[in-house]
Design a protein around this motif. Sequence first.
Motif, short mmCIF file in Angstrom:
data_model
loop_
_atom_site.label_atom_id
_atom_site.label_comp_id
_atom_site.label_asym_id
_atom_site.label_seq_id
_atom_site.Cartn_x
_atom_site.Cartn_y
_atom_site.Cartn_z
N ALA A 147 -3.11 -0.14 -0.09
CA ALA A 147 -2.56 1.06 0.54
C ALA A 147 -2.81 2.30 -0.31
N VAL A 148 -2.58 2.20 -1.60
CA VAL A 148 -2.82 3.34 -2.50
C VAL A 148 -4.31 3.70 -2.52
N ARG A 161 -8.59 5.92 12.75
CA ARG A 161 -8.42 7.36 12.91
C ARG A 161 -7.28 7.89 12.04
N ASN A 162 -6.44 7.02 11.54
CA ASN A 162 -5.27 7.44 10.77
C ASN A 162 -5.12 6.63 9.48
N PRO A 163 -6.07 6.76 8.56
CA PRO A 163 -5.99 5.94 7.35
C PRO A 163 -4.78 6.28 6.47
N THR A 164 -4.35 7.53 6.45
CA THR A 164 -3.19 7.86 5.60
C THR A 164 -1.92 7.24 6.16
N TYR A 165 -1.75 7.27 7.47
CA TYR A 165 -0.56 6.65 8.06
C TYR A 165 -0.61 5.14 7.95
N LEU A 218 1.35 0.29 5.19
CA LEU A 218 1.07 -0.85 4.32
C LEU A 218 1.79 -0.73 2.98
N LEU A 219 1.91 0.49 2.48
CA LEU A 219 2.64 0.70 1.23
C LEU A 219 4.12 0.35 1.40
N THR A 220 4.71 0.76 2.49
CA THR A 220 6.12 0.44 2.75
C THR A 220 6.32 -1.07 2.83
N ASN A 241 12.44 -7.49 -0.30
CA ASN A 241 13.26 -6.94 0.77
C ASN A 241 12.45 -6.97 2.06
N LEU A 242 12.72 -7.99 2.88
CA LEU A 242 11.96 -8.15 4.12
C LEU A 242 12.27 -7.08 5.16
N TRP A 243 13.37 -6.36 4.98
CA TRP A 243 13.68 -5.27 5.91
C TRP A 243 12.58 -4.20 5.86
N PHE A 244 11.94 -4.04 4.72
CA PHE A 244 10.87 -3.05 4.59
C PHE A 244 9.74 -3.33 5.59
N VAL A 245 9.44 -4.61 5.80
CA VAL A 245 8.35 -4.98 6.70
C VAL A 245 8.70 -4.57 8.13
N ALA A 246 9.92 -4.89 8.56
CA ALA A 246 10.35 -4.54 9.92
C ALA A 246 10.44 -3.02 10.09
N ILE A 247 10.98 -2.36 9.08
CA ILE A 247 11.14 -0.91 9.16
C ILE A 247 9.78 -0.21 9.08
N ALA A 248 8.82 -0.79 8.38
CA ALA A 248 7.47 -0.22 8.34
C ALA A 248 6.86 -0.20 9.73
N ALA A 249 7.07 -1.29 10.48
CA ALA A 249 6.56 -1.34 11.86
C ALA A 249 7.24 -0.29 12.73
N LEU A 250 8.54 -0.11 12.55
CA LEU A 250 9.26 0.92 13.30
C LEU A 250 8.78 2.32 12.92
#
Length: 157
Positions: free
Chosen positions: A55-56, A92-96, A101-103, A112-121
């Motif tokens: 991601a970085v 078209r949106n590599p930064t987003y 992916l960073l989240t 913290n698996l919540w990060f994965v779900a919240i990243a999708a949201l």
Amino acid sequence: MNAYRSKSLSFPWPPLLYSIAVIIALCLQRYYPLPLPFLWSIVAWAAGAALTAFAVTLNVWAVKTLLESRTTVLTQRCSAYLVTTGPFRFTRNPTYLGYTLLTAGLGLLIGNLWFVAIAALAAALTTLLVIRCEEMHLLSRFGCEFEFYCKHTRRWV
């Protein structure tokens, strides 16, 4: 004059959306923890480290490509050029994509698996609140060239 032509957004939403996502994930973990078994935590850490590094790298590559093309990196400014090189050849949106992916990667790193779900949201909200406005801006600025780009390059992956 077309309102989308001058700039796509009046406020830089993506950093705010992903920052709020991280705060929500931390709060959810505190009150509704999702524990990982030890063996899975090692696998999750390795996957998180790989995702974070990717991601970085993706974000740095995207910003470098935008700067080399002499167009804006900021979402609240007018795009000078349609950039289709570098990571923009693949998405078209590599930064987003990098933010998402960073989240998720950071969540796996800290368990913290919540990060994965919240990243999708956060990605869904970014599409609704940011990407659609940016695409209208690019369409009004670059017309057929942007339409051709959209047909050959996916929005996310």
